[in-house]
Enzyme design. Structure first.
Site, PDB file in Angstrom:
ATOM      1  N   GLU A 126       5.403   6.254   8.659  1.00 24.43           N
ATOM      2  CA  GLU A 126       5.562   7.339   7.956  1.00 24.43           C
ATOM      3  C   GLU A 126       5.585   8.954   8.866  1.00 24.43           C
ATOM      4  O   GLU A 126       6.087   9.738   8.651  1.00 24.43           O
ATOM      5  CB  GLU A 126       4.842   7.110   6.891  1.00 24.43           C
ATOM      6  CG  GLU A 126       4.337   8.070   5.887  1.00 24.43           C
ATOM      7  CD  GLU A 126       3.371   8.779   4.394  1.00 24.43           C
ATOM      8  OE1 GLU A 126       2.365   9.693   4.144  1.00 24.43           O
ATOM      9  OE2 GLU A 126       2.728   7.545   4.415  1.00 24.43           O
ATOM     10  N   SER A 223      -2.357   0.459   7.030  1.00 24.32           N
ATOM     11  CA  SER A 223      -3.478   1.913   6.847  1.00 24.32           C
ATOM     12  C   SER A 223      -3.710   1.977   5.740  1.00 24.32           C
ATOM     13  O   SER A 223      -4.574   1.939   5.861  1.00 24.32           O
ATOM     14  CB  SER A 223      -2.091   3.304   7.510  1.00 24.32           C
ATOM     15  OG  SER A 223      -3.630   4.038   7.315  1.00 24.32           O
ATOM     16  N   SER A 266      -0.352  -3.143  -0.651  1.00 26.34           N
ATOM     17  CA  SER A 266       0.932  -3.092   0.011  1.00 26.34           C
ATOM     18  C   SER A 266       0.821  -4.790  -0.126  1.00 26.34           C
ATOM     19  O   SER A 266       1.661  -5.753   0.790  1.00 26.34           O
ATOM     20  CB  SER A 266       1.382  -2.608   1.246  1.00 26.34           C
ATOM     21  OG  SER A 266       0.367  -3.109   2.817  1.00 26.34           O
TER      22      SER A 266
END
Length: 320
Positions: A126, A223, A266
């Site tokens: 990202e 993350s 996720s």
């Protein structure tokens, strides 16, 4: 033993949209289907798509000219989009809309002549994509110490943005340091840290104090999952970031009366349930689900994909 199941946990709307996009693209194009970077940072999700003929690439040179290509939920830089156009790739943009928001903020501030300080983790997909929007105007910092080391000309117009999956507490420490050192710094009207990241962190803060052990389902390169484990450990319980039940160790549960289970944004729900079933069968654990925050966010599938699919099939099945 009692299991506290944190809610919300697991897939967020952006991950649901990205995974659903890949599912639908596979149905439409068939294999092989190329994806730039991992679709989301989760070992099990990636392995499942690999078995179905998805090819995850780190360079567009690996993608045959004219082939279909999906951009991951973490977003890509304008340079990658331009490369894809030059190679005539059929690009489907599954970037999370909350990441796209940060990209648009970067473009806006750069056009207005700001130097942009991005708070994030070096090397994260990202961050690479966001910095690609205005590389000559962006500076990356990870910690308050990094802020103290910044050397910027006096009277520089400054703005800050944040990676969407940071720990709220960590980001606030850096923001406080920025505001102290650069009182004139500006920021977007709305917080960049994603609603799902904040909600999962809030649930862990509220529930971890009641647990002896915390299991965070998620991958080491996720993350937001790593932040959940860090927050839990800071509150006292023994927290473990694991991909699945195979990574658990019996000694973690010696004398443990209460185990909190959560999952990064996720991580799929079936890996959570495998851990629950393991603790039930081995320790006779009972389950108590704790709802800390309701989530009803939904993102549509990418426009380029909706245009390919038959009418009535192009809405994202959130919660799968």
């Amino acid at each position: 033993m009692k299991i506290i199941l944190a809610n919300p946990r697991g897939f967020c709307a952006g991950v649901n949209m990205a995974i659903e996009s890949l599912e639908r693209a596979l149905e439409f194009f068939g294999a092989p289907l190329y994806v730039y970077h991992e679709i989301v940072h989760n070992k099990y999700v990636v392995e499942r798509f690999l078995r179905r003929g998805t090819i995850f690439v780190e360079s567009l040179e690996e993608v045959p000219a004219g082939a279909p290509l999906l951009y991951s939920a973490h977003g890509v830089s304008p340079q990658i989009r331009e490369q894809a156009r030059k190679r005539n790739l059929r690009a489907i943009d599954a970037t999370c809309p909350l990441v796209t928001k940060v990209h648009l903020e970067a473009v806006k501030y750069a056009k207005e002549g700001y130097t942009i300080i991005l708070i994030g983790h070096e090397g994260h997909d990202e961050v690479i994509g966001t910095m690609g929007e205005a590389p000559e105007r962006m500076v990356l910092v990870e910690t308050a110490e990094d802020v103290e080391r910044l050397e910027l000309p006096e009277n520089t117009k400054l703005a800050y943005l944040t990676q969407t999956t940071l720990s709220v507490d960590d980001a606030n420490q850096v923001i406080t340091a920025l505001r102290k050192r650069f009182p004139q710094i500006t920021n977007p009207p709305k917080d960049d840290i994603c609603y799902a990241t904040q909600n999962r962190q809030e649930a862990v803060r509220e529930l971890a104090k009641r647990a002896d052990v915390v299991l965070v389902l998620g991958s080491q390169n996720s993350s937001n999952s790593k932040r959940l484990a860090e927050i839990a450990n800071a509150l006292g319980p023994h927290a473990h970031l694991i991909d699945g039940v195979a990574e658990t160790k019996p000694e973690w549960f010696e004398d443990a009366e209460t185990v909190l289970i959560t999952a990064g944004a996720s991580a799929p729900e079936d890996v959570v349930q495998e851990c629950v079933e393991y603790l039930q069968s081995r320790y006779g654990a009972t389950i108590q689900e704790e709802i800390v925050r309701e989530e009803n966010v939904h993102f549509p599938l990418p426009k380029s994909l909706r245009e390919l699919l038959p009418a009535g099939t192009a809405s994202s099945r959130v919660g799968s």
